[in-house]
Design an enzyme around this catalytic site. Structure first.
Site, PDB file in Angstrom:
ATOM      1  N   ASP A 121     -58.726  10.082 -73.136  1.00 56.30           N
ATOM      2  CA  ASP A 121     -58.744   9.050 -72.178  1.00 56.30           C
ATOM      3  C   ASP A 121     -60.209   9.132 -71.793  1.00 56.30           C
ATOM      4  OD1 ASP A 121     -56.508   7.285 -72.584  1.00 56.30           O
ATOM      5  OD2 ASP A 121     -55.518   8.717 -71.266  1.00 56.30           O
TER       6      ASP A 121
ATOM      7  N   ASP B  60     -58.417  13.017 -66.466  1.00 58.66           N
ATOM      8  CA  ASP B  60     -57.772  14.129 -67.062  1.00 58.66           C
ATOM      9  C   ASP B  60     -58.364  14.098 -68.578  1.00 58.66           C
ATOM     10  OD1 ASP B  60     -56.034  14.813 -65.139  1.00 58.66           O
ATOM     11  OD2 ASP B  60     -54.381  13.236 -65.856  1.00 58.66           O
TER      12      ASP B  60
ATOM     13  N   GLU C 179     -55.182  13.348 -77.532  1.00 52.30           N
ATOM     14  CA  GLU C 179     -54.348  13.767 -76.450  1.00 52.30           C
ATOM     15  C   GLU C 179     -53.165  12.927 -76.300  1.00 52.30           C
ATOM     16  OE1 GLU C 179     -56.051  12.530 -72.939  1.00 52.30           O
ATOM     17  OE2 GLU C 179     -54.568  13.688 -71.538  1.00 52.30           O
TER      18      GLU C 179
ATOM     19  N   ASP D 240     -60.745   8.868 -68.431  1.00 53.97           N
ATOM     20  CA  ASP D 240     -60.484   9.223 -67.019  1.00 53.97           C
ATOM     21  C   ASP D 240     -60.773  10.741 -66.898  1.00 53.97           C
ATOM     22  OD1 ASP D 240     -58.378  10.165 -68.292  1.00 53.97           O
ATOM     23  OD2 ASP D 240     -56.916   9.104 -67.380  1.00 53.97           O
TER      24      ASP D 240
END
Ligand code: 0RA
Length: 680
Positions: free
Chosen positions: A544, A548, A471, A546
């Site tokens: 990641d 997102d 990403e 997280d």
């Protein structure tokens, strides 16, 4: 009432010459009244008698001695009660996971016969005891017996007895309560005997079987039942057996729960349930049943379309999910294509010059249940999940042709929507072909054909080659520095890729990130996907840790699941696990992959300062950190993505990716703890 044990001589003598025991799902011939004899064919049964073979080779009878095999014990017992329900004698089945690890299955059927045989091989034993101690004896009782037996799962409760350390059978019949107990391996401890009157409260007749799986048999994965697995199965059973009450109770400490299933609409409710997280094209469900008494087969079919683009046809034979399809599904598909085209032509929705709609056009967005019952199901295919009985094809085809034609005539509004959706799908199919051709042309024009953004590996051996989908461009850059350029390729993708659940394939194929991904993997897409051409045998989503990141990971997985499913099936799709936290012990840097790891770390070292150095993302790590924590074989951990059960995966994908925000939220909340192991 005379209870007769009979053996189909033909079937039994075939069995007797077999060198290996019958595999799971092989069924014994059910008795029909005309051939039933009071005499017992002792010669044939001798070979099969005794439960030792089951304990010697449990896998042959229940598939495995892992968790699947363990649960198979429950299905086997429940199937017997479902048979009784299908014969019209039982309205409620209870399944209870006991606090001490046992499993109890009770029904309010006629009660399995308890009177002792007066002659023959099993003189002095009750029918119940024969069923519990003789292999293949199940389902062969009773005068008019079961015309079409439901469970027919195959191996009989004697197998459950053989693989239990203890089993108790209780029967209520004629106002009396009978009981018999078995010790480890199915050894009877005394005879079936009256122990009291049938309790005043509750059923007047019925059977209860309680068993405790033998931990020495299920040593590898243990004897702990998984409530979710049991619930899923029971719910499906309830859908497939209209009106039947199936009550589940978990009495294990800390896990107490009670659930009751009853679907008055049967598979109509099943279809509505599957479409509940989608947007139905119309509210009606097309449903029909048929029965061929002479050939001993029945069908129950229901369908509804949703506004989505994928087909969900779920086949069942005798209540067993046929994931690989088979004759019943084939017959259905053939008839559906023909009947919808006929209707479209008759109503001039398809003009003379127009080509026919393809089956796929018509099945776009369909949710269908094809449930059939038959006497001797043959299960074929890689996972023995494909129905092989040839006569079933024409039976389903004929019924679908006739009954669907009627339904379309009677429901013009809905019929019109089905045809219109098929026409739109046909248009998209043509557009997608053009888009695919465009990708192919572009690939041919640009020499080597690989996307500019791809930093390929030098190895041409797919087995050792890995593709990291990373990403963001900056993390992509770090990954390029961190990689082993011989075996690791990097493809950075920007932002959120298209949500493929909501986009038709033609639109999706125009998306640049998707195009780069397809080209890099090099094995085509959708129907044309050919896993043997895949250039990497590990495709690793690196995003990641997280919210997102998890979103983009889900989008990628959905794309693989929907458009390159064989990649998932082959076990080529992985999720990288970059750490979320870092901290120091002395001079050494320590990485913690998530909040669970952090809590565990702090629990071990209560005085350590909190790691709240939270890595803000992949971009925060330098290339050496990224290499050791996430990419280097040996120090990294990868999660392999697998497809457990297509129907369930389909449902979850829709919940996670579809438009229904409420059920997505609900799913994520209830499964938050398991999310790491989510079987996609
Ligand atoms: C054959 C005959 C009869 C009952 C059953 C089978 C039976 C078996 C099972 C296994 C689990 N639950 C069951 N319930 C019933 C009775 C025949 C009669 O009473 O006429």
């Amino acid at each position: 009432i005379e209870v007769r044990v009979s053996n189909d001589t033909e079937a039994a003598s075939t069995d007797a010459t077999e060198t290996t025991p019958a595999p799971v799902r092989k069924t014994s011939k059910s008795t029909n009244s005309a051939t039933t004899t009071a005499a017992y064919d002792a010669k044939a049964i001798q070979v099969l008698e005794g439960l030792d073979p089951v304990r010697k080779r449990p896998g042959m009878y229940i598939g495995s001695t892992g968790l699947q095999g363990l649960h198979h014990l429950i299905w086997e017992v429940v199937d017997n009660s479902v048979d009784e329900a299908m014969a019209g004698h039982c309205t409620r089945i209870g399944v209870t996971l006991l606090a001490d690890g046992g499993c109890q299955v009770d029904d309010n059927g006629r009660g399995i016969p308890v009177d002792p045989f007066t002659a023959g091989e099993h003189k002095g034993k009750s029918a119940a005891e024969v069923v519990l101690t003789v292999l293949h004896a199940g389902g062969k009782f009773g005068g008019d017996g079961y015309k079409v037996s439901g469970g027919l799962h195959g191996v009989g409760v004697s197998v459950v007895n053989a693989l239990s350390e203890r089993l108790v059978i209780e029967v209520d019949r004629g106002g009396k309560h009978y009981r018999q107990e078995y010790a480890k391996g199915g050894k009877p401890q005394g005879k079936m005997a009256v122990v009291g009157d049938t309790p005043k409260r509750g059923r007047t007749t019925g059977t209860t079987i309680t068993f405790w799986p033998d931990p020495t048999i299920f040593a590898a994965e243990g004897v702990e039942f998984v409530a979710r697995t049991v619930l899923e199965r029971l719910q499906t059973m309830a859908f497939l057996n209209k009106g039947l009450i199936i009550a589940f109770a978990d009495q294990r400490e800390g896990r107490e729960q009670q659930v009751e299933y009853q679907y008055k609409g049967g598979i109509i409710d099943f279809v509505k349930h599957l479409n509940a997280t989608k947007e139905p094209l119309f509210s009606k469900v097309c449903q029909f049943e048929d029965e061929d008494e002479d050939d001993g087969q029945m069908l129950d079919i229901a369908m509804q379309w949703n506004t989505g683009y994928y087909e969900g046809i779920h086949g069942y034979a005798n209540g067993i999910s046929t994931i690989e399809g088979g004759m019943h599904v084939e017959g259905f598909k053939t008839a559906l294509t023909s009947v919808v085209n006929k209707y479209a032509r008759a109503k001039n929705l398809l003009k003379e010059k127009d080509p026919n709609l393809t089956g796929e056009d018509i099945r776009e967005g369909i949710t269908a249940i094809i449930s059939v019952k038959l006497r001797e199901p043959q299960f074929e295919g890689q996972t023995k999940a494909k129905l092989g009985n040839v006569p079933m094809r024409s039976f389903v085809q004929k019924a679908t042709n006739e009954r669907m034609a009627e339904w379309l005539e009677e429901n013009p509004t809905e019929a019109n929507k089905v045809v219109k959706k098929g026409l739109a799908a046909a248009q998209a199919r043509v557009a997608a072909k053009n888009a695919r051709n465009a990708i192919r042309r572009k690939t041919a024009l640009s020499g080597a054909g690989m996307p500019d953004k791809l930093k390929d590996c030098s190895s041409k051996n797919a087995d050792e080659s890995e593709l990291f989908i990373v990403e963001g461009d900056s993390a992509g850059g770090t990954a390029v520095d961190a990689r082993d350029p011989r075996t690791q390729a990097i493809l950075p993708i920007r932002g959120k890729i298209l949500n493929v659940e909501r986009a038709r394939i033609d639109k999706m194929l125009k998306n640049n990130e998707i195009q780069a991904l397809i080209t890099a993997i090099g094995a085509g897409v959708g129907d044309e996907f050919d896993v043997t051409k895949a250039r990497y045998h590990k495709v690793i989503c690196l995003a990641d840790a997280d919210v997102d990141g998890s979103h983009i990971r889900t989008l990628l997985l959905t794309f693989f699941f929907r458009q390159m499913r064989e990649m998932v099936e082959a076990g080529y799709v992985y999720i990288a696990q970059p750490p979320l936290y870092s901290t120091e012990i002395g001079k050494e840097k320590v990485y913690l992959k998530d909040d669970v790891a952090k809590s565990a770390f702090l629990e071990e070292r209560p005085n350590h300062k909190k790691p709240f150095q939270r890595l803000k993302g992949l971009g925060e790590m330098d290339w050496e950190e990224l290499r050791t924590t996430t990419m280097l074989d040996g120090t990294r951990t990868l999660l392999q993505v697998n497809v457990e059960e297509a129907a369930l995966a389909d449902e979850i994908t829709s919940i996670l990716m579809g438009d229904d925000v409420a059920s997505r939220k609900d799913f994520i909340t209830t499964n938050a703890r398991d999310v790491r192991n989510l079987d996609f």
